[in-house]
Design an enzyme around this catalytic site. Structure first.
Site, PDB file in Angstrom:
ATOM      1  N   GLY A 122      72.952  18.672  41.748  1.00 18.96           N
ATOM      2  CA  GLY A 122      73.297  19.150  43.076  1.00 18.96           C
ATOM      3  C   GLY A 122      73.834  20.561  43.085  1.00 18.96           C
ATOM      4  O   GLY A 122      74.429  20.997  44.074  1.00 18.96           O
ATOM      5  N   LYS A 123      73.624  21.319  41.995  1.00 20.68           N
ATOM      6  CA  LYS A 123      74.122  22.684  41.928  1.00 20.68           C
ATOM      7  C   LYS A 123      73.150  23.677  42.566  1.00 20.68           C
ATOM      8  O   LYS A 123      73.549  24.783  42.948  1.00 20.68           O
ATOM      9  CB  LYS A 123      74.386  23.070  40.470  1.00 20.68           C
ATOM     10  CG  LYS A 123      75.433  22.180  39.795  1.00 20.68           C
ATOM     11  CD  LYS A 123      75.519  22.440  38.299  1.00 20.68           C
ATOM     12  CE  LYS A 123      76.491  21.478  37.627  1.00 20.68           C
ATOM     13  NZ  LYS A 123      76.543  21.660  36.164  1.00 20.68           N
ATOM     14  N   LEU A 124      71.872  23.307  42.644  1.00 15.65           N
ATOM     15  CA  LEU A 124      70.855  24.088  43.351  1.00 15.65           C
ATOM     16  C   LEU A 124      70.277  23.238  44.467  1.00 15.65           C
ATOM     17  O   LEU A 124      70.132  22.022  44.314  1.00 15.65           O
ATOM     18  CB  LEU A 124      69.724  24.512  42.410  1.00 15.65           C
ATOM     19  CG  LEU A 124      69.861  25.865  41.694  1.00 15.65           C
ATOM     20  CD1 LEU A 124      70.962  25.808  40.656  1.00 15.65           C
ATOM     21  CD2 LEU A 124      68.531  26.255  41.047  1.00 15.65           C
TER      22      LEU A 124
END
Length: 692
Positions: free
Chosen positions: A625-627
């Protein structure tokens, strides 16, 4: 028909001369003479070898294409251009090209042909797509309003290869008014929105078209670059036949509707069907979901399976390098090649878009010993030019940055004893001799480093640093930095104090070196985070000073500061040089807020197969969920001291045009300037785009 007569008629009918100043294509006769006779003309979209081969098989006299061989002129005939021209000349085939004249022609052009195909009322049709004093598209109303799905179905009938039409359904459900610019017409979306149309139809998109369409509330249809540009050449063929010359159509569809840097559009909706879950134009940072059967965006280092039909139309092209080319031109040559080269061009595209957009905050991770390696000024200039909004780096980089700011110098050295050089030539393949050589090389390197130690010199691979510079740093910290922050502070506050002190010391002592990264960040209000500061000489000095004072560092305060900055960002991009703590600290910030990064570029030497952080792909970061699912990202494998300068130089050059676009759009909001700026900028921007 005499060739001279045919060429003259084509030039006049297509109004070729009107586009001479705005089109990089050399329109008109590109290859051949004008003293022959033409019985048969082949028409095609591209003057590619596949087209030329077919023209030779059909024994035509003249080949008329939309995309030619020469763009901006040919200064030498080698490689691909030589093969194309030689093949034409050896078969006695002339080449005539009509690029933008065939896009904008209001009777024979691509746009009006496509408009007729989807039932645009001819009486409502007007010229559209301003380009200097000419236009390259059309605008009008459908005979009857249709739904998004109906228009998509109509557009899909132009394909001969079952390629779906990509839809960005951010406008009205019922479509009546339409603007069309075929091929690569994404740059005219703003003009379409200003005209108040319900839908904009073009061939392929660029990265920014997704958000522009969403924010402006316009339906966008990407119907394929090739497919949308077959109409003009077919209509010209009909005209030529009316002159008594036989014609034949050569069909070589490419199946492309999104250019390579624009994968966000395709990957967010690989089916090509309307995106029901993306219909809210107000939420630009929403976490749009992708169904399980959809593919995620991939780094260029990831493998993708292709069918033969998909890959055989995309052959490797050999990079051409000249002494006159710019850095960006060199990077564009990388795109034609394989292995890691294409990844660099993709990374440049993504980074250039980050630099060009005023609404993207760039979070920059700088690992390793990049300052002693000579990369310091690159980072300084990026900060001063507003291209870094938050910097996460190592204590080592800040240590060496401060040393140079106060007068210290790093020096070229050797990674091993000079006696090692050429020693491989003195042995053969015998194992005993090889082992002897190995021991000898190790002994020499050890003796080399022991000698450096005796002389008071520290080695960072092939960079030397005299140890007295660390004593100079300690004095600087104790006299100019620590006393100003005698309390518990965040690391970010400490790096700001370090930057202030570095700048002051540099100026007061007239140091013949730039005050550096920390100083530039302090002067431009760019926060520097150093989450592993204790893992450095700077951290050791901070710890020693804290033992006898009230000074202390609170690392957790930085997480609040950085998370708030990420939360406030309208859009966010990550650039990660190296791996380790800076990389993870940059990326993990998005775990604390609702959104994620819209862009990502990383430069690393580490492979991903070990499971280590430094080599982990940005796709792996997407799984956390970082990008964003729709984010564009690229990984470039290689020594960052080689790849970073190339990336930055090429992206700066490539982003210059887009920065003009962004400034222009911002200016249009100022009503007092709008009527002055608009005519000038419409002309300037489109000229730059075409010639680039």
């Amino acid at each position: 028909m005499k060739e001279q007569t045919l060429i003259t008629r084509l030039d006049d009918r297509l109004n070729t001369a009107a586009y001479a100043d705005v089109d990089a294509s050399m329109n008109g006769l590109q290859v051949g003479s004008t003293d022959g006779h033409v019985d048969t003309v082949a028409v095609a979209v591209d003057a590619a070898m596949a087209t030329i081969d077919t023209a030779r098989e059909r024994e035509v006299d003249l080949l008329l294409t939309h995309h030619g061989i020469s763009w901006g002129g040919i200064d030498r005939v080698t490689g691909r251009e030589y093969a194309q021209i030689e093949s034409l000349i050896s078969a006695d085939i002339e080449l005539y090209v009509s690029h933008l004249p065939l896009d904008g022609h209001q009777q024979l052009g691509n746009a009006v042909g496509l408009g007729d195909h989807i039932n645009v009322n001819p009486d409502s049709r007007t010229a559209f797509g301003e380009l200097g004093s000419v236009t390259i598209g059309c605008h009008g109303s459908l005979e009857d309003p249709v739904s998004v799905e109906t228009l998509q179905t109509r557009l899909e009938t132009i394909h001969t290869d079952d390629q779906p039409v990509q839809v960005l359904p951010f406008g009205p459900d019922s479509i009546e008014s339409i603007a069309i610019v075929t091929g690569s017409g994404a740059d005219w979306l703003d003009e379409a929105a200003a005209a108040g149309v319900d839908a904009f139809v073009t061939g392929e998109g660029k990265q920014q078209i997704y958000h522009e369409a969403r924010e402006r509330g316009v339906n966008v249809f990407l119907a394929g670059h090739y497919a949308t540009e077959t109409f003009g050449i077919k209509r010209v063929a009909e005209t030529i036949e009316s002159w008594g010359v036989e014609t034949t159509f050569i069909d070589h569809p490419t199946g492309l509707w999104v250019v390579s840097p624009s994968r966000e559009i395709a990957e967010a909706n690989p089916s090509g069907r309307p995106l029901e879950d993306m219909s809210d134009p107000q939420d630009d940072r929403s976490t749009d979901t992708v169904s399980e059967e959809d593919e995620s965006n991939t780094d260029e280092t990831e493998e993708t399976t292709h069918t033969r039909d998909e890959f055989q139309s995309d052959p490797i092209q050999h990079a051409q390098v000249t002494g006159e080319m710019t850095v960006d031109e060199l990077a564009r040559e990388y795109a034609h090649a394989g292995i890691g080269a294409a990844s660099m061009d993709n990374a440049v595209d993504i980074y250039a878009e980050m630099l060009a957009r005023n609404d993207v905050d760039i979070f920059f991770g700088l690992a390793g010993a990049m300052v002693p390696a000579g990369m310091r000024q690159i980072i300084v200039d990026l900060i001063r030019d507003g291209h870094i909004d938050a910097l996460v780096t190592t204590g080592a980089n800040l240590t060496h940055d401060a040393i140079e700011a106060i007068g210290g110098k790093h020096h070229h050295g050797h990674a091993h004893s000079s006696g090692d050089a050429g020693s491989h030539d003195e042995i053969d393949n015998g194992s005993e001799q090889t082992q002897t050589h190995s021991h000898t090389a190790t002994d020499r390197t050890r003796a080399h480093d022991e000698q450096l130690r005796e002389e008071g010199v520290d080695r960072i691979y092939n960079v030397y640093l005299p140890q007295e510079h660390f004593a100079l740093l300690e004095t600087h910290l104790r006299e100019n930095v620590f006393p100003t922050v005698e309390r518990q502070i965040s690391i970010q506050e400490f790096t700001a104090a370090l930057g202030r002190a570095n700048a002051e010391e540099n100026a007061e002592n007239d140091i013949d070196e730039d005050p550096g990264i920390a100083a530039a960040a302090y002067n431009h209000d760019v926060p520097i985070y150093c989450p592993a500061i204790q893992d450095s000489v700077l951290g050791i000095q901070a710890w020693v000073y804290s033992q006898t004072s009230s000074f202390g560092l609170d690392a957790l305060q930085d997480m609040t500061h950085l998370s708030d900055r990420a939360f406030d960002a309208e859009h966010a991009g990550a650039v990660v040089v190296g791996g380790g703590v800076p990389k993870n600290y940059v990326l993990q910030t998005m775990l604390t807020i609702p959104g994620a990064y819209d862009y990502g570029v990383q430069l690393t030497m580490d492979p991903d197969a070990t499971g280590g952080l430094s080599g982990a792909t940005l796709d792996e970061a997407r799984s956390w969920g970082k990008l964003e699912p729709s984010a564009t990202n690229a990984t470039v494998l290689g020594d960052a001291t080689i790849t970073l300068p190339l990336l930055v130089a090429a992206a700066r050059e490539r982003s210059a045009e887009s920065r003009v676009d962004t400034w222009y759009l911002d200016t249009l909001h100022n009503k007092s300037l709008r009527f002055i700026i608009h005519p000038v900028m419409m002309w300037y921007m489109k000229i730059v785009r075409v010639h680039s």
